[in-house]
Design an enzyme around this catalytic site. Structure first.
Site, PDB file in Angstrom:
ATOM      1  N   THR A  15      18.485 -15.702 -88.251  1.00  0.00           N
ATOM      2  CA  THR A  15      19.366 -14.697 -88.843  1.00  0.00           C
ATOM      3  C   THR A  15      20.616 -15.317 -89.443  1.00  0.00           C
ATOM      4  OG1 THR A  15      18.575 -12.997 -87.310  1.00  0.00           O
ATOM      5  CG2 THR A  15      20.699 -12.604 -88.344  1.00  0.00           C
ATOM      6  N   SER A  53      12.884 -17.353 -85.980  1.00  0.00           N
ATOM      7  CA  SER A  53      12.612 -18.020 -84.705  1.00  0.00           C
ATOM      8  C   SER A  53      11.309 -17.599 -84.028  1.00  0.00           C
ATOM      9  CB  SER A  53      13.796 -17.870 -83.744  1.00  0.00           C
ATOM     10  OG  SER A  53      14.038 -16.540 -83.400  1.00  0.00           O
ATOM     11  N   THR A  84      17.900 -16.375 -82.898  1.00  0.00           N
ATOM     12  CA  THR A  84      18.234 -16.093 -81.504  1.00  0.00           C
ATOM     13  C   THR A  84      17.030 -15.705 -80.650  1.00  0.00           C
ATOM     14  OG1 THR A  84      18.770 -13.788 -82.030  1.00  0.00           O
ATOM     15  CG2 THR A  84      20.571 -15.394 -82.120  1.00  0.00           C
ATOM     16  N   ASP A  85      15.921 -15.255 -81.260  1.00  0.00           N
ATOM     17  CA  ASP A  85      14.808 -14.765 -80.447  1.00  0.00           C
ATOM     18  C   ASP A  85      14.226 -15.832 -79.535  1.00  0.00           C
ATOM     19  OD1 ASP A  85      15.104 -12.292 -81.560  1.00  0.00           O
ATOM     20  OD2 ASP A  85      13.289 -12.356 -82.786  1.00  0.00           O
TER      21      ASP A  85
END
Length: 321
Positions: A15, A53, A84-85
């Protein structure tokens, strides 16, 4: 005249590099961000791949580790931008496999670059300051989000959309704030020794099964048949329905028992059929305080190093990670 600090910034997508697609397909990684307001520092940008991710694999993590080892001798700090995942999984894989003297810091953002609340620039600047700070050495890879500094072993994503989306018991190990343009960094814990591993490959197959009330082992036999090892996100301190006990007893591959609970260790204290103590007697291996997806990475790396089931048991029991 002193040489300015040298910072490598490795961009992998996520992101923090995303914008809305012109074709209306939604957000996609498109443009790596620059570190804002970092005066007097030589910044070397590298982009080995640009991925959301969920597309990150252990193979990518291995490539990233190799790249960091190549860059480390010529830099004073390294920052990795990441979606971030799966950020916590990449951080933990690097924690297990990297042995470099310079700090390595992972960061990302929860908002994209065209939102008024984009958190990418602040997170990136914080990560750069942490990576270049002498107190960050000998701590292994770190995660910096929203000014909080996390250990790669315990950090986890705790919210799907909030800007402060990362946490994990017992919480951050440090904090970075700014007084004007000057960073103010404080650590709350001393560096700890850690084991690192050099797997020959990262292509072992390790699957995760999730326990629930009334589970009688659906999917277990199929997963055990095709995988090199299993991780079960079990109940409470590492307990399962009674039907799983004979299945685990009959499995000669490593079976790691983690917990689906968000914090706390796996402790083999219950002696009923399927209780943690009986699972260990049947051959299962408690995951200590690792969540299921981090236990999977550790098992995958240990299998890639050629360890036996009993050697793997010793690593988990001694917290050698």
């Amino acid at each position: 005249m002193s040489t300015p600090p040298r910072l490598a910034v490795i961009h992998t997508g996520g992101t923090i590099a995303s914008r809305p697609s012109p074709d209306g397909r939604g957000l996609t990684p498109q443009q790596a961000p620059s570190v804002p307001g970092l005066d007097g520092v030589q910044v070397h940008d590298v982009q080995p791949f640009s991925l959301p991710s969920p597309h990150m694999t252990p193979a990518h993590m291995g490539q990233l580790a190799a790249l960091i080892e190549t860059l480390a001798p010529d830099h004073d700090g390294i920052v990795v931008t990441h979606g971030t995942d799966t950020l916590e999984e990449t951080a933990f894989a690097l924690h297990l496999t990297l042995n470099v003297p310079v700090p390595v810091v992972l960061t990302g953002s929860m908002r994209h670059a065209e939102e008024v609340s984009w958190d990418g620039p602040a997170n990136l600047l914080d990560a750069a300051h942490v990576a270049l700070h002498p107190s960050s050495r000998e701590r292994g890879p770190l995660v910096v989000i929203g000014g909080d500094i996390f250990d790669a072993r315990t950090v986890t994503k705790i919210h799907t959309t909030a800007v402060d989306a990362f946490g994990g018991y017992p919480g951050p190990i440090g904090r970075i704030d700014r007084e004007g343009r000057a960073p103010r960094l404080h650590y709350f814990a001393r560096p700890e020794p850690r084991a690192t591993y050099r797997p020959a490959h990262l292509n072992a197959r390790v699957e995760i099964l999730y326990a629930y009330a009334g589970w009688t082992g659906e999917g277990y036999a199929e997963a055990a048949g095709r995988a090199d090892g299993l991780v079960i996100a079990a109940l409470g301190t590492g307990n399962l329905p009674a039907e799983l006990l004979p299945l685990i007893h009959a499995t000669d591959k490593p079976v790691i028992i983690a917990t689906r609970t968000h914090a706390g260790p796996v402790l083999p204290v219950y002696g009923y059929a399927g209780g943690g103590a009986t699972l260990v007697e049947a051959g299962a291996i408690p995951a200590s305080f690792l969540n299921a997806h981090k236990a999977r990475l550790l098992l995958l790396i240990l299998l890639g190093q050629g360890l036996t089931r009993e050697q793997i048991r010793a690593v988990f029991e001694r917290d050698e990670f």
